[in-house]
Design a protein around this motif. Structure first.
Motif, PDB file in Angstrom:
ATOM      1  N   LEU A   1     -82.682  27.061 -43.833  1.00  0.00           N
ATOM      2  CA  LEU A   1     -81.912  27.928 -44.723  1.00  0.00           C
ATOM      3  C   LEU A   1     -82.826  29.004 -45.286  1.00  0.00           C
ATOM      4  N   ASP A   2     -82.308  30.217 -45.352  1.00  0.00           N
ATOM      5  CA  ASP A   2     -83.096  31.261 -45.999  1.00  0.00           C
ATOM      6  C   ASP A   2     -82.927  31.112 -47.516  1.00  0.00           C
ATOM      7  N   GLU A   3     -83.606  31.921 -48.282  1.00  0.00           N
ATOM      8  CA  GLU A   3     -83.602  31.799 -49.744  1.00  0.00           C
ATOM      9  C   GLU A   3     -82.183  31.921 -50.319  1.00  0.00           C
ATOM     10  N   ARG A   4     -81.415  32.855 -49.818  1.00  0.00           N
ATOM     11  CA  ARG A   4     -80.052  33.071 -50.290  1.00  0.00           C
ATOM     12  C   ARG A   4     -79.176  31.855 -49.981  1.00  0.00           C
ATOM     13  N   GLU A   5     -79.259  31.352 -48.759  1.00  0.00           N
ATOM     14  CA  GLU A   5     -78.471  30.192 -48.351  1.00  0.00           C
ATOM     15  C   GLU A   5     -78.886  28.947 -49.134  1.00  0.00           C
ATOM     16  N   ALA A   6     -80.184  28.745 -49.293  1.00  0.00           N
ATOM     17  CA  ALA A   6     -80.677  27.585 -50.051  1.00  0.00           C
ATOM     18  C   ALA A   6     -80.203  27.650 -51.501  1.00  0.00           C
ATOM     19  N   GLY A   7     -80.215  28.848 -52.082  1.00  0.00           N
ATOM     20  CA  GLY A   7     -79.744  29.005 -53.449  1.00  0.00           C
ATOM     21  C   GLY A   7     -78.264  28.684 -53.589  1.00  0.00           C
ATOM     22  N   LEU A   8     -77.452  29.156 -52.637  1.00  0.00           N
ATOM     23  CA  LEU A   8     -76.023  28.857 -52.658  1.00  0.00           C
ATOM     24  C   LEU A   8     -75.781  27.367 -52.480  1.00  0.00           C
ATOM     25  N   TRP A   9     -76.491  26.752 -51.529  1.00  0.00           N
ATOM     26  CA  TRP A   9     -76.304  25.327 -51.268  1.00  0.00           C
ATOM     27  C   TRP A   9     -76.655  24.504 -52.509  1.00  0.00           C
TER      28      TRP A   9
ATOM     29  N   SER B   1     -76.686  25.553 -55.612  1.00  0.00           N
ATOM     30  CA  SER B   1     -75.686  25.871 -56.632  1.00  0.00           C
ATOM     31  C   SER B   1     -74.400  25.076 -56.399  1.00  0.00           C
ATOM     32  N   TYR B   2     -73.960  24.984 -55.142  1.00  0.00           N
ATOM     33  CA  TYR B   2     -72.770  24.204 -54.811  1.00  0.00           C
ATOM     34  C   TYR B   2     -72.973  22.731 -55.187  1.00  0.00           C
ATOM     35  N   ARG B   3     -74.108  22.176 -54.779  1.00  0.00           N
ATOM     36  CA  ARG B   3     -74.379  20.756 -55.060  1.00  0.00           C
ATOM     37  C   ARG B   3     -74.433  20.492 -56.554  1.00  0.00           C
ATOM     38  N   GLU B   4     -75.092  21.355 -57.316  1.00  0.00           N
ATOM     39  CA  GLU B   4     -75.192  21.185 -58.760  1.00  0.00           C
ATOM     40  C   GLU B   4     -73.822  21.329 -59.427  1.00  0.00           C
ATOM     41  N   THR B   5     -73.065  22.327 -58.997  1.00  0.00           N
ATOM     42  CA  THR B   5     -71.733  22.537 -59.568  1.00  0.00           C
ATOM     43  C   THR B   5     -70.841  21.332 -59.308  1.00  0.00           C
ATOM     44  N   TYR B   6     -70.823  20.848 -58.071  1.00  0.00           N
ATOM     45  CA  TYR B   6     -70.009  19.683 -57.735  1.00  0.00           C
ATOM     46  C   TYR B   6     -70.428  18.469 -58.572  1.00  0.00           C
ATOM     47  N   ARG B   7     -71.729  18.205 -58.620  1.00  0.00           N
ATOM     48  CA  ARG B   7     -72.243  17.053 -59.362  1.00  0.00           C
ATOM     49  C   ARG B   7     -71.873  17.140 -60.838  1.00  0.00           C
TER      50      ARG B   7
END
Length: 160
Positions: free
Chosen positions: A7-15, A17-23
């Motif tokens: 994952l590039d920096e942008r993709e890693a950040g989104l991923w 963010s998604y995991r944290e938001t869901y949790r």
């Protein structure tokens, strides 16, 4: 063997963010549900499909599929809920190998009491932060992702 496409920096950040938001969303909903109704998220997850099912009963395998749980997890949760009088297990009339789970009057009372506040929490924590156009867009995106996921149902998970 193919090389890993990290994952590039942008993709890693989104991923992340998604995991944290869901949790954090699940934590907030679970906490509020327990505090305001005494039901756990797992209780609610099973009571909801039972409460809208015809006659308040579902075949065990169908209930498991509706919540995406493996047989073992479902069995343990149903046992805990049986002890509290929220559900009962029954034999399946059409298949001697199968079983059914039925919501009890106490279970129906519990889900009906919990549902209004739970819906308010979902609206407060999730929908109130999105515009109608964003809801439509997020629905489209999540549907696209979901339709491309592999099925995880094995024969033993799908059977009774």
């Amino acid at each position: 063997m193919t090389e890993t496409q990290w994952l590039d920096e942008r993709e890693a950040g989104l991923w992340e963010s998604y995991r944290e938001t869901y949790r954090e969303l699940m934590r907030a909903l679970e906490s509020r549900l327990i505090t305001n109704s005494g039901l756990s998220g797992a209780d609610y997850a099973l009571l909801h499909p039972l409460s809208v099912a015809e006659d308040g009963v579902l075949r065990t395998r169908d209930l498991g599929r509706s919540v995406g749980w493996e047989r073992s997890r479902l069995s343990h949760q149903v046992s805990r809920m049986e002890k509290r009088g929220l559900v009962t297990r029954e034999d399946c009339p059409s298949d001697a190998r199968g079983s059914m789970v039925r919501i009890t009057p106490l279970g129906r009372k519990a889900i009906e009491a919990a549902a209004p506040d739970h819906v308010t929490a979902v609206r407060t924590f999730f929908f109130d932060h999105l515009t109608p156009a964003e809801v439509d867009q997020l629905t489209t995106l999540l549907t696209r992702i979901t339709t491309h996921l592999p099925t995880t149902c094995t024969t033993s998970d799908c059977d009774e």
